[in-house]
Design a protein around this motif. Structure first.
Motif, PDB file in Angstrom:
ATOM      1  N   CYS A  38       0.697  -1.016   0.131  1.00 32.95           N
ATOM      2  CA  CYS A  38      -0.064  -0.051  -0.112  1.00 32.95           C
ATOM      3  C   CYS A  38       0.926   1.226   0.005  1.00 32.95           C
ATOM      4  N   CYS A  41      -0.362   3.121   3.656  1.00 34.43           N
ATOM      5  CA  CYS A  41       0.213   3.095   4.973  1.00 34.43           C
ATOM      6  C   CYS A  41       1.471   1.819   4.854  1.00 34.43           C
ATOM      7  N   CYS A  57      -6.259  -2.119  -0.032  1.00 30.03           N
ATOM      8  CA  CYS A  57      -5.603  -2.307   1.111  1.00 30.03           C
ATOM      9  C   CYS A  57      -6.605  -2.765   2.359  1.00 30.03           C
ATOM     10  N   CYS A  60      -6.054  -0.184   5.678  1.00 30.10           N
ATOM     11  CA  CYS A  60      -6.454   1.261   5.574  1.00 30.10           C
ATOM     12  C   CYS A  60      -7.514   1.591   4.616  1.00 30.10           C
TER      13      CYS A  60
HETATM   14 ZN   LIG Z   1      -2.894   0.870   3.313  1.00 30.28          ZN
END
Ligand SMILES: [Zn+2]
Length: 76
Positions: A38, A41, A57, A60
């Motif tokens: 990702c 994050c 993801c 998040c």
């Molecule tokens: Zn993420």
């Protein structure tokens, strides 16, 4: 004996040729395992990529379309 040998040889050669062509096609496919991280994050998991065109993801909930972002990056 000679008749059966002449009928099996072309078939064997054809299978070899098909296998070689398949290997060549696999090599030309771009690796997508490197795109499981990702960019928001940093979470990396195979489940982040339900398909090669979509990134979701699991941590998040960031949703991106790497194939599309690659295309739009080329426009800039
Ligand atoms: Zn993420």
């Amino acid at each position: 004996m000679a008749a059966s040998a002449s009928s099996t040889t072309p078939r064997w050669a054809r299978i070899q040729y098909k296998a070689l062509r398949r290997n060549k096609l696999v090599v030309t496919v771009p690796p997508h395992h490197s795109s499981q991280e990702c960019r928001q994050c940093g979470h990396t998991h195979p489940d982040n990529r339900p398909s090669q065109a979509v990134f979701v993801c699991k941590r998040c909930d960031l949703i991106t379309m790497p194939a599309w972002s690659f295309a739009t990056e080329a426009w800039h």
